[in-house]
Design an enzyme around this catalytic site. Structure first.
Site, PDB file in Angstrom:
ATOM      1  N   SER A  95       0.824  -1.209   0.000  1.00 40.51           N
ATOM      2  CA  SER A  95       0.000   0.000   0.000  1.00 40.51           C
ATOM      3  C   SER A  95       0.856   1.256   0.000  1.00 40.51           C
ATOM      4  CB  SER A  95      -0.919  -0.005   1.217  1.00 40.51           C
ATOM      5  OG  SER A  95      -0.151   0.057   2.404  1.00 40.51           O
TER       6      SER A  95
ATOM      7  N   SER B   6       6.452   1.461   2.599  1.00 43.07           N
ATOM      8  CA  SER B   6       7.910   1.559   2.552  1.00 43.07           C
ATOM      9  C   SER B   6       8.350   2.766   1.737  1.00 43.07           C
ATOM     10  CB  SER B   6       8.512   0.283   1.961  1.00 43.07           C
ATOM     11  OG  SER B   6       8.196  -0.820   2.790  1.00 43.07           O
TER      12      SER B   6
ATOM     13  N   HIS C 191      13.577  -4.357  -2.658  1.00 42.18           N
ATOM     14  CA  HIS C 191      13.555  -3.187  -1.768  1.00 42.18           C
ATOM     15  C   HIS C 191      14.929  -2.503  -1.752  1.00 42.18           C
ATOM     16  CE1 HIS C 191       9.820  -3.022   0.846  1.00 42.18           C
ATOM     17  NE2 HIS C 191       9.545  -3.993  -0.009  1.00 42.18           N
TER      18      HIS C 191
END
Lengths: 172, 172, 172
Positions: free
Chosen positions: A13, A16, A50
Protein backbone atom coordinates in the site's frame (compact mmCIF):
# COMPACT_ATOMS: atom_id res chain seq x y z
CA UNK A 1 10.16 18.04 12.89
CA UNK A 2 8.77 14.75 14.23
CA UNK A 3 11.34 12.39 15.74
CA UNK A 4 9.40 9.10 15.92
CA UNK A 5 7.18 8.42 12.90
CA UNK A 6 4.86 5.41 12.71
CA UNK A 7 3.47 4.13 9.39
CA UNK A 8 0.87 1.38 9.06
CA UNK A 9 -1.16 0.08 6.10
CA UNK A 10 -1.99 -3.03 4.13
CA UNK A 11 0.35 -5.14 2.01
CA UNK A 12 1.72 -3.22 -0.99
CA UNK A 13 0.00 0.00 0.00
CA UNK A 14 3.03 2.27 -0.30
CA UNK A 15 4.23 2.16 3.33
CA UNK A 16 7.91 1.56 2.55
CA UNK A 17 7.99 4.17 -0.19
CA UNK A 18 6.48 6.77 2.15
CA UNK A 19 8.94 5.76 4.89
CA UNK A 20 11.92 6.13 2.54
CA UNK A 21 10.70 9.54 1.36
CA UNK A 22 10.24 10.76 4.95
CA UNK A 23 13.67 9.41 5.95
CA UNK A 24 15.35 11.10 2.99
CA UNK A 25 13.90 14.44 4.09
CA UNK A 26 16.34 14.22 7.05
CA UNK A 27 19.38 14.09 4.70
CA UNK A 28 22.01 11.30 4.74
CA UNK A 29 23.58 8.93 5.54
CA UNK A 30 20.52 6.83 6.41
CA UNK A 31 20.19 3.43 8.05
CA UNK A 32 17.69 0.81 6.91
CA UNK A 33 17.01 -1.88 9.52
CA UNK A 34 15.49 -4.97 7.87
CA UNK A 35 13.73 -7.33 10.28
CA UNK A 36 12.98 -9.87 7.54
CA UNK A 37 15.34 -12.74 6.89
CA UNK A 38 15.78 -14.27 3.45
CA UNK A 39 14.60 -17.77 4.46
CA UNK A 40 13.27 -18.64 1.00
CA UNK A 41 13.46 -17.46 -2.62
CA UNK A 42 10.25 -15.40 -2.40
CA UNK A 43 11.59 -13.51 0.61
CA UNK A 44 15.07 -13.06 -0.89
CA UNK A 45 13.49 -11.57 -4.00
CA UNK A 46 11.43 -9.08 -1.97
CA UNK A 47 14.47 -7.99 0.05
CA UNK A 48 16.59 -7.55 -3.07
CA UNK A 49 13.87 -5.50 -4.78
CA UNK A 50 13.56 -3.19 -1.77
CA UNK A 51 17.35 -2.82 -1.55
CA UNK A 52 17.67 -2.05 -5.27
CA UNK A 53 15.13 0.75 -4.92
CA UNK A 54 17.11 2.51 -2.22
CA UNK A 55 20.21 4.40 -3.37
CA UNK A 56 23.76 4.85 -2.09
CA UNK A 57 22.56 7.05 0.78
CA UNK A 58 21.37 3.96 2.63
CA UNK A 59 23.21 1.37 4.67
CA UNK A 60 21.28 -1.82 5.38
CA UNK A 61 21.44 -3.70 8.70
CA UNK A 62 19.62 -7.04 9.05
CA UNK A 63 18.30 -7.79 12.52
CA UNK A 64 15.31 -10.09 13.07
CA UNK A 65 15.09 -9.79 16.88
CA UNK A 66 17.27 -7.37 18.79
CA UNK A 67 16.12 -3.94 17.60
CA UNK A 68 17.12 -2.30 20.89
CA UNK A 69 20.77 -3.26 20.35
CA UNK A 70 20.72 -2.08 16.74
CA UNK A 71 19.36 1.29 17.86
CA UNK A 72 22.18 1.58 20.43
CA UNK A 73 24.80 0.72 17.78
CA UNK A 74 23.57 3.03 15.04
CA UNK A 75 22.92 5.91 17.46
CA UNK A 76 24.41 9.19 16.22
CA UNK A 77 25.86 7.68 13.02
CA UNK A 78 22.90 8.39 10.73
CA UNK A 79 20.52 11.26 10.01
CA UNK A 80 17.57 8.87 10.37
CA UNK A 81 16.87 5.17 10.95
CA UNK A 82 14.06 3.28 9.17
CA UNK A 83 12.82 0.00 10.70
CA UNK A 84 10.98 -2.19 8.13
CA UNK A 85 8.96 -3.81 9.46
CA UNK A 86 7.58 -4.05 12.97
CA UNK A 87 5.08 -6.79 12.05
CA UNK A 88 7.83 -9.18 10.96
CA UNK A 89 9.76 -8.34 14.11
CA UNK A 90 6.66 -9.19 16.17
CA UNK A 91 6.30 -12.44 14.24
CA UNK A 92 9.99 -13.31 14.82
CA UNK A 93 9.62 -12.55 18.55
CA UNK A 94 6.45 -14.63 18.89
CA UNK A 95 8.22 -17.54 17.21
CA UNK A 96 11.13 -17.11 19.66
CA UNK A 97 9.25 -16.42 22.92
CA UNK A 98 6.01 -18.31 22.37
CA UNK A 99 3.73 -15.97 24.36
CA UNK A 100 2.11 -12.67 23.50
CA UNK A 101 2.98 -11.19 26.91
CA UNK A 102 6.72 -11.78 26.42
CA UNK A 103 6.53 -10.09 23.02
CA UNK A 104 4.65 -7.09 24.41
CA UNK A 105 7.38 -6.70 27.03
CA UNK A 106 9.92 -6.44 24.21
CA UNK A 107 7.72 -3.80 22.56
CA UNK A 108 7.67 -1.81 25.81
CA UNK A 109 11.48 -2.09 26.07
CA UNK A 110 11.81 -0.88 22.47
CA UNK A 111 9.62 2.12 23.29
CA UNK A 112 12.02 3.03 26.12
CA UNK A 113 14.99 2.74 23.72
CA UNK A 114 13.17 4.96 21.22
CA UNK A 115 12.65 7.59 23.89
CA UNK A 116 16.37 7.60 24.75
CA UNK A 117 17.70 7.57 21.17
CA UNK A 118 18.04 11.09 19.68
CA UNK A 119 18.11 9.98 16.01
CA UNK A 120 14.83 10.28 14.08
CA UNK A 121 13.24 6.84 13.72
CA UNK A 122 10.66 5.77 11.16
CA UNK A 123 8.76 2.59 12.02
CA UNK A 124 6.95 0.70 9.24
CA UNK A 125 4.23 -1.66 10.43
CA UNK A 126 1.25 -3.51 8.90
CA UNK A 127 -2.49 -3.54 9.48
CA UNK A 128 -3.40 -7.25 9.64
CA UNK A 129 -6.71 -7.17 11.55
CA UNK A 130 -9.21 -6.08 8.88
CA UNK A 131 -9.96 -9.50 7.40
CA UNK A 132 -12.08 -12.42 8.59
CA UNK A 133 -11.05 -13.87 12.01
CA UNK A 134 -8.45 -16.57 11.18
CA UNK A 135 -9.41 -20.18 11.96
CA UNK A 136 -5.89 -20.89 13.20
CA UNK A 137 -5.35 -20.05 16.92
CA UNK A 138 -1.73 -18.96 16.41
CA UNK A 139 -2.81 -16.60 13.62
CA UNK A 140 -5.42 -15.10 15.98
CA UNK A 141 -2.77 -14.62 18.70
CA UNK A 142 -0.44 -12.99 16.18
CA UNK A 143 -3.18 -10.75 14.80
CA UNK A 144 -4.12 -9.50 18.27
CA UNK A 145 -0.48 -9.03 19.21
CA UNK A 146 0.30 -7.09 16.03
CA UNK A 147 -2.69 -4.83 16.76
CA UNK A 148 -1.65 -4.27 20.38
CA UNK A 149 1.93 -3.52 19.36
CA UNK A 150 0.75 -1.02 16.72
CA UNK A 151 -1.38 0.73 19.32
CA UNK A 152 1.55 1.03 21.78
CA UNK A 153 4.01 2.21 19.11
CA UNK A 154 1.61 4.69 17.50
CA UNK A 155 0.94 6.15 20.95
CA UNK A 156 4.68 6.59 21.52
CA UNK A 157 5.15 8.29 18.14
CA UNK A 158 5.11 11.97 17.27
CA UNK A 159 3.55 11.39 13.86
CA UNK A 160 1.50 8.49 12.45
CA UNK A 161 0.11 7.58 9.01
CA UNK A 162 -2.00 4.87 7.40
CA UNK A 163 -1.56 4.27 3.67
CA UNK A 164 -4.15 3.21 1.05
CA UNK A 165 -3.25 2.54 -2.58
CA UNK A 166 0.01 4.44 -2.15
CA UNK A 167 -1.60 7.48 -0.53
CA UNK A 168 -1.04 8.32 3.16
CA UNK A 169 -3.75 9.54 5.53
CA UNK A 170 -2.33 11.34 8.54
CA UNK A 171 -3.48 9.78 11.83
CA UNK A 172 -1.62 12.22 14.07
CA UNK B 1 -14.30 18.19 -12.36
CA UNK B 2 -12.05 15.17 -11.96
CA UNK B 3 -11.74 12.93 -15.02
CA UNK B 4 -10.24 9.75 -13.56
CA UNK B 5 -11.64 8.76 -10.17
CA UNK B 6 -10.30 5.81 -8.17
CA UNK B 7 -12.31 4.17 -5.36
CA UNK B 8 -10.98 1.47 -3.04
CA UNK B 9 -12.37 -0.12 0.14
CA UNK B 10 -13.29 -3.43 1.72
CA UNK B 11 -16.02 -5.86 0.66
CA UNK B 12 -19.49 -4.34 1.02
CA UNK B 13 -18.17 -1.00 2.15
CA UNK B 14 -20.22 1.15 -0.25
CA UNK B 15 -17.66 1.46 -3.08
CA UNK B 16 -20.09 0.67 -5.91
CA UNK B 17 -22.81 2.93 -4.52
CA UNK B 18 -20.34 5.84 -4.28
CA UNK B 19 -19.09 5.10 -7.81
CA UNK B 20 -22.64 5.11 -9.22
CA UNK B 21 -23.45 8.37 -7.44
CA UNK B 22 -20.28 10.02 -8.78
CA UNK B 23 -20.96 8.73 -12.30
CA UNK B 24 -24.54 10.01 -12.22
CA UNK B 25 -23.27 13.50 -11.38
CA UNK B 26 -21.90 13.57 -14.98
CA UNK B 27 -25.43 13.08 -16.44
CA UNK B 28 -26.36 10.25 -18.86
CA UNK B 29 -26.18 7.97 -20.72
CA UNK B 30 -23.67 6.06 -18.57
CA UNK B 31 -21.68 2.89 -19.22
CA UNK B 32 -21.12 0.21 -16.59
CA UNK B 33 -18.22 -2.13 -17.39
CA UNK B 34 -18.52 -5.35 -15.38
CA UNK B 35 -15.31 -7.36 -15.14
CA UNK B 36 -16.98 -10.20 -13.23
CA UNK B 37 -18.37 -13.18 -15.08
CA UNK B 38 -21.35 -15.13 -13.82
CA UNK B 39 -19.49 -18.43 -13.44
CA UNK B 40 -21.69 -19.69 -10.59
CA UNK B 41 -25.04 -18.96 -8.92
CA UNK B 42 -23.49 -16.80 -6.16
CA UNK B 43 -21.80 -14.60 -8.76
CA UNK B 44 -24.88 -14.42 -11.00
CA UNK B 45 -26.92 -13.28 -8.04
CA UNK B 46 -24.46 -10.52 -7.16
CA UNK B 47 -24.34 -9.27 -10.74
CA UNK B 48 -28.16 -9.26 -11.02
CA UNK B 49 -28.51 -7.37 -7.72
CA UNK B 50 -26.03 -4.69 -8.86
CA UNK B 51 -27.78 -4.40 -12.23
CA UNK B 52 -31.24 -4.10 -10.65
CA UNK B 53 -30.01 -1.21 -8.50
CA UNK B 54 -28.87 0.83 -11.49
CA UNK B 55 -31.62 2.48 -13.52
CA UNK B 56 -32.33 2.96 -17.24
CA UNK B 57 -29.54 5.54 -17.54
CA UNK B 58 -27.01 2.73 -17.54
CA UNK B 59 -25.86 0.36 -20.25
CA UNK B 60 -23.90 -2.67 -19.06
CA UNK B 61 -20.91 -4.14 -20.89
CA UNK B 62 -19.32 -7.35 -19.62
CA UNK B 63 -15.59 -7.67 -20.22
CA UNK B 64 -13.38 -9.81 -17.99
CA UNK B 65 -10.02 -9.04 -19.67
CA UNK B 66 -9.73 -6.46 -22.44
CA UNK B 67 -10.59 -3.18 -20.72
CA UNK B 68 -8.46 -1.17 -23.15
CA UNK B 69 -10.62 -2.28 -26.10
CA UNK B 70 -13.83 -1.55 -24.21
CA UNK B 71 -12.59 1.97 -23.46
CA UNK B 72 -11.82 2.49 -27.17
CA UNK B 73 -15.29 1.26 -28.17
CA UNK B 74 -17.31 3.26 -25.64
CA UNK B 75 -15.25 6.41 -26.19
CA UNK B 76 -17.44 9.49 -26.74
CA UNK B 77 -20.73 7.57 -26.46
CA UNK B 78 -21.31 8.07 -22.71
CA UNK B 79 -21.08 10.89 -20.20
CA UNK B 80 -19.02 8.63 -17.90
CA UNK B 81 -17.74 5.05 -17.71
CA UNK B 82 -17.66 3.02 -14.48
CA UNK B 83 -15.34 -0.02 -14.26
CA UNK B 84 -16.39 -2.45 -11.48
CA UNK B 85 -14.06 -3.86 -10.47
CA UNK B 86 -10.32 -3.63 -11.00
CA UNK B 87 -9.54 -6.39 -8.47
CA UNK B 88 -11.58 -8.98 -10.41
CA UNK B 89 -9.94 -7.80 -13.64
CA UNK B 90 -6.50 -8.32 -11.99
CA UNK B 91 -7.62 -11.77 -10.85
CA UNK B 92 -8.84 -12.67 -14.37
CA UNK B 93 -5.56 -11.44 -15.87
CA UNK B 94 -3.43 -13.39 -13.36
CA UNK B 95 -5.42 -16.53 -14.19
CA UNK B 96 -4.82 -15.87 -17.90
CA UNK B 97 -1.16 -14.76 -17.87
CA UNK B 98 0.21 -16.60 -14.85
CA UNK B 99 2.77 -13.98 -13.78
CA UNK B 100 2.46 -10.76 -11.82
CA UNK B 101 4.79 -8.92 -14.22
CA UNK B 102 2.57 -9.66 -17.25
CA UNK B 103 -0.45 -8.38 -15.33
CA UNK B 104 1.33 -5.19 -14.27
CA UNK B 105 2.18 -4.55 -17.92
CA UNK B 106 -1.55 -4.70 -18.72
CA UNK B 107 -2.18 -2.22 -15.88
CA UNK B 108 0.41 0.14 -17.37
CA UNK B 109 -1.22 -0.19 -20.81
CA UNK B 110 -4.63 0.57 -19.28
CA UNK B 111 -3.19 3.70 -17.67
CA UNK B 112 -2.04 4.88 -21.13
CA UNK B 113 -5.56 4.23 -22.52
CA UNK B 114 -7.08 6.17 -19.61
CA UNK B 115 -4.82 9.12 -20.39
CA UNK B 116 -5.92 9.13 -24.05
CA UNK B 117 -9.65 8.66 -23.43
CA UNK B 118 -11.52 11.93 -22.84
CA UNK B 119 -14.58 10.40 -21.13
CA UNK B 120 -14.65 10.54 -17.31
CA UNK B 121 -13.75 7.13 -15.88
CA UNK B 122 -14.55 5.82 -12.42
CA UNK B 123 -12.50 2.82 -11.30
CA UNK B 124 -13.76 0.65 -8.42
CA UNK B 125 -11.11 -1.48 -6.75
CA UNK B 126 -10.73 -3.42 -3.47
CA UNK B 127 -8.37 -3.27 -0.53
CA UNK B 128 -7.33 -6.93 0.04
CA UNK B 129 -4.07 -6.54 1.97
CA UNK B 130 -5.23 -5.72 5.51
CA UNK B 131 -5.74 -9.27 6.77
CA UNK B 132 -3.32 -11.96 7.90
CA UNK B 133 -0.73 -13.01 5.27
CA UNK B 134 -2.41 -15.86 3.31
CA UNK B 135 -0.83 -19.32 3.62
CA UNK B 136 -1.45 -19.96 -0.07
CA UNK B 137 1.39 -18.68 -2.34
CA UNK B 138 -0.98 -17.77 -5.20
CA UNK B 139 -3.13 -15.73 -2.79
CA UNK B 140 0.03 -13.88 -1.65
CA UNK B 141 0.99 -13.16 -5.27
CA UNK B 142 -2.52 -11.92 -5.99
CA UNK B 143 -2.61 -9.79 -2.84
CA UNK B 144 0.69 -8.10 -3.70
CA UNK B 145 -0.36 -7.62 -7.31
CA UNK B 146 -3.72 -6.09 -6.33
CA UNK B 147 -1.87 -3.68 -4.02
CA UNK B 148 0.67 -2.73 -6.69
CA UNK B 149 -2.09 -2.18 -9.27
CA UNK B 150 -4.05 0.00 -6.83
CA UNK B 151 -0.96 2.10 -6.21
CA UNK B 152 -0.35 2.63 -9.96
CA UNK B 153 -4.00 3.42 -10.72
CA UNK B 154 -4.47 5.75 -7.75
CA UNK B 155 -1.34 7.62 -8.82
CA UNK B 156 -2.77 8.04 -12.35
CA UNK B 157 -6.12 9.30 -10.99
CA UNK B 158 -7.26 12.87 -10.39
CA UNK B 159 -9.36 11.92 -7.37
CA UNK B 160 -9.22 8.91 -5.01
CA UNK B 161 -11.36 7.63 -2.14
CA UNK B 162 -11.38 4.79 0.39
CA UNK B 163 -14.75 3.74 1.84
CA UNK B 164 -15.58 2.44 5.34
CA UNK B 165 -19.08 1.32 6.34
CA UNK B 166 -20.56 3.17 3.37
CA UNK B 167 -18.71 6.42 4.08
CA UNK B 168 -15.91 7.68 1.80
CA UNK B 169 -12.68 9.24 3.02
CA UNK B 170 -10.99 11.36 0.37
CA UNK B 171 -7.42 10.24 -0.32
CA UNK B 172 -6.71 12.89 -2.96
CA UNK C 1 -23.87 15.98 21.32
CA UNK C 2 -24.29 12.94 19.08
CA UNK C 3 -26.79 10.33 20.25
CA UNK C 4 -25.90 7.32 18.09
CA UNK C 5 -22.17 6.79 17.60
CA UNK C 6 -20.76 4.06 15.34
CA UNK C 7 -17.17 2.83 15.64
CA UNK C 8 -15.51 0.39 13.24
CA UNK C 9 -11.91 -0.79 12.82
CA UNK C 10 -9.71 -3.86 12.68
CA UNK C 11 -8.98 -6.31 15.48
CA UNK C 12 -7.11 -4.67 18.38
CA UNK C 13 -7.18 -1.25 16.80
CA UNK C 14 -8.49 0.65 19.83
CA UNK C 15 -12.23 0.54 19.04
CA UNK C 16 -13.37 -0.51 22.54
CA UNK C 17 -11.09 1.96 24.28
CA UNK C 18 -12.44 4.80 22.13
CA UNK C 19 -16.02 3.62 22.76
CA UNK C 20 -15.47 3.56 26.54
CA UNK C 21 -13.93 7.04 26.47
CA UNK C 22 -16.83 8.43 24.45
CA UNK C 23 -19.39 6.73 26.75
CA UNK C 24 -17.69 8.10 29.87
CA UNK C 25 -18.02 11.63 28.48
CA UNK C 26 -21.79 11.24 29.07
CA UNK C 27 -21.24 10.67 32.83
CA UNK C 28 -22.54 7.59 34.74
CA UNK C 29 -23.92 5.08 35.40
CA UNK C 30 -23.11 3.39 32.11
CA UNK C 31 -24.28 0.12 30.58
CA UNK C 32 -21.98 -2.23 28.69
CA UNK C 33 -23.83 -4.72 26.48
CA UNK C 34 -21.56 -7.67 25.64
CA UNK C 35 -22.72 -9.72 22.65
CA UNK C 36 -19.91 -12.27 23.04
CA UNK C 37 -20.45 -15.41 25.05
CA UNK C 38 -17.66 -17.10 26.97
CA UNK C 39 -17.85 -20.38 25.04
CA UNK C 40 -14.17 -21.23 25.51
CA UNK C 41 -11.16 -20.21 27.60
CA UNK C 42 -9.82 -17.79 24.96
CA UNK C 43 -13.15 -15.95 24.85
CA UNK C 44 -13.57 -15.96 28.65
CA UNK C 45 -10.12 -14.40 28.99
CA UNK C 46 -10.94 -11.64 26.52
CA UNK C 47 -14.22 -10.82 28.25
CA UNK C 48 -12.57 -10.76 31.70
CA UNK C 49 -9.78 -8.46 30.45
CA UNK C 50 -12.30 -6.02 28.97
CA UNK C 51 -14.39 -6.08 32.16
CA UNK C 52 -11.34 -5.49 34.38
CA UNK C 53 -10.45 -2.40 32.35
CA UNK C 54 -13.83 -0.79 32.92
CA UNK C 55 -14.42 0.70 36.38
CA UNK C 56 -17.29 0.74 38.86
CA UNK C 57 -19.24 3.17 36.67
CA UNK C 58 -20.18 0.31 34.37
CA UNK C 59 -22.80 -2.40 34.61
CA UNK C 60 -22.38 -5.32 32.21
CA UNK C 61 -25.26 -7.07 30.48
CA UNK C 62 -24.58 -10.16 28.36
CA UNK C 63 -26.91 -10.62 25.41
CA UNK C 64 -25.86 -12.54 22.30
CA UNK C 65 -29.06 -12.09 20.26
CA UNK C 66 -31.87 -9.85 21.47
CA UNK C 67 -30.34 -6.36 21.48
CA UNK C 68 -33.75 -4.72 20.92
CA UNK C 69 -35.08 -6.13 24.20
CA UNK C 70 -31.93 -5.08 26.08
CA UNK C 71 -32.33 -1.54 24.77
CA UNK C 72 -35.95 -1.49 25.96
CA UNK C 73 -34.95 -2.73 29.42
CA UNK C 74 -32.02 -0.40 30.00
CA UNK C 75 -33.88 2.61 28.60
CA UNK C 76 -33.63 5.64 30.89
CA UNK C 77 -31.54 3.86 33.52
CA UNK C 78 -28.10 4.83 32.19
CA UNK C 79 -26.37 7.93 30.85
CA UNK C 80 -25.15 5.90 27.85
CA UNK C 81 -25.18 2.34 26.51
CA UNK C 82 -22.21 0.72 24.75
CA UNK C 83 -22.81 -2.33 22.52
CA UNK C 84 -19.63 -4.37 21.97
CA UNK C 85 -19.73 -5.71 19.38
CA UNK C 86 -22.09 -5.65 16.41
CA UNK C 87 -19.97 -8.10 14.39
CA UNK C 88 -20.33 -10.85 17.02
CA UNK C 89 -24.05 -10.12 17.23
CA UNK C 90 -24.28 -10.53 13.43
CA UNK C 91 -22.33 -13.77 13.69
CA UNK C 92 -24.65 -15.06 16.48
CA UNK C 93 -27.72 -14.12 14.41
CA UNK C 94 -26.39 -15.78 11.25
CA UNK C 95 -25.75 -18.96 13.27
CA UNK C 96 -29.32 -18.77 14.60
CA UNK C 97 -31.24 -17.75 11.46
CA UNK C 98 -29.11 -19.26 8.71
CA UNK C 99 -29.75 -16.59 6.06
CA UNK C 100 -28.29 -13.15 5.47
CA UNK C 101 -31.72 -11.67 4.70
CA UNK C 102 -33.14 -12.71 8.10
CA UNK C 103 -30.14 -11.13 9.82
CA UNK C 104 -30.48 -7.88 7.87
CA UNK C 105 -34.12 -7.72 8.97
CA UNK C 106 -32.94 -7.86 12.59
CA UNK C 107 -30.49 -5.05 11.83
CA UNK C 108 -33.33 -2.94 10.42
CA UNK C 109 -35.45 -3.66 13.53
CA UNK C 110 -32.52 -2.63 15.74
CA UNK C 111 -32.22 0.64 13.82
CA UNK C 112 -35.90 1.36 14.58
CA UNK C 113 -35.27 0.63 18.30
CA UNK C 114 -32.25 2.95 18.24
CA UNK C 115 -34.40 5.73 16.78
CA UNK C 116 -37.00 5.32 19.56
CA UNK C 117 -34.56 5.00 22.48
CA UNK C 118 -33.51 8.39 23.91
CA UNK C 119 -30.34 7.15 25.66
CA UNK C 120 -27.03 7.77 23.83
CA UNK C 121 -25.83 4.53 22.22
CA UNK C 122 -22.32 3.67 21.14
CA UNK C 123 -22.02 0.78 18.70
CA UNK C 124 -18.67 -0.99 18.29
CA UNK C 125 -18.28 -2.97 15.07
CA UNK C 126 -15.44 -4.51 13.04
CA UNK C 127 -14.08 -4.09 9.54
CA UNK C 128 -13.69 -7.67 8.22
CA UNK C 129 -13.70 -7.13 4.44
CA UNK C 130 -10.17 -5.85 3.73
CA UNK C 131 -8.42 -9.22 3.42
CA UNK C 132 -8.32 -11.81 0.65
CA UNK C 133 -11.76 -13.24 -0.32
CA UNK C 134 -12.27 -16.26 1.99
CA UNK C 135 -12.36 -19.70 0.34
CA UNK C 136 -15.18 -20.76 2.68
CA UNK C 137 -18.69 -19.84 1.41
CA UNK C 138 -20.08 -19.22 4.92
CA UNK C 139 -17.19 -16.85 5.65
CA UNK C 140 -17.98 -14.97 2.42
CA UNK C 141 -21.66 -14.71 3.40
CA UNK C 142 -20.67 -13.46 6.85
CA UNK C 143 -18.17 -10.97 5.45
CA UNK C 144 -20.75 -9.48 3.08
CA UNK C 145 -23.38 -9.40 5.79
CA UNK C 146 -21.06 -7.69 8.28
CA UNK C 147 -20.27 -5.07 5.62
CA UNK C 148 -23.94 -4.50 4.78
CA UNK C 149 -24.85 -4.21 8.48
CA UNK C 150 -22.03 -1.70 9.05
CA UNK C 151 -23.29 0.39 6.14
CA UNK C 152 -26.88 0.44 7.48
CA UNK C 153 -25.81 1.22 11.06
CA UNK C 154 -23.29 3.91 10.10
CA UNK C 155 -25.98 5.56 7.96
CA UNK C 156 -28.36 5.58 10.97
CA UNK C 157 -25.69 7.08 13.24
CA UNK C 158 -25.02 10.72 14.08
CA UNK C 159 -21.28 10.19 14.35
CA UNK C 160 -18.95 7.50 12.95
CA UNK C 161 -15.26 6.62 13.34
CA UNK C 162 -12.74 4.13 12.00
CA UNK C 163 -9.70 3.33 14.16
CA UNK C 164 -6.14 2.48 13.10
CA UNK C 165 -3.41 1.58 15.61
CA UNK C 166 -5.45 3.09 18.43
CA UNK C 167 -6.13 6.36 16.60
CA UNK C 168 -9.63 7.26 15.34
CA UNK C 169 -10.36 8.89 12.00
CA UNK C 170 -13.74 10.62 11.93
CA UNK C 171 -15.97 9.33 9.12
CA UNK C 172 -18.90 11.61 9.91
Amino acid sequence: MARIIFITGGARSGKSRLAEKLAESFGGPLCYVATGEARDAEMAERIAAHKARRGETWQTVEEPLNLQEVLREVHGRYKAVLVDCITLWISNLLFRHGTAEAVLNEVRTLIKSLAECQTPIILVSNEVGMGIVPENALARTFRDLAGNANELLAEASDEAYVTFSGIPLKLK
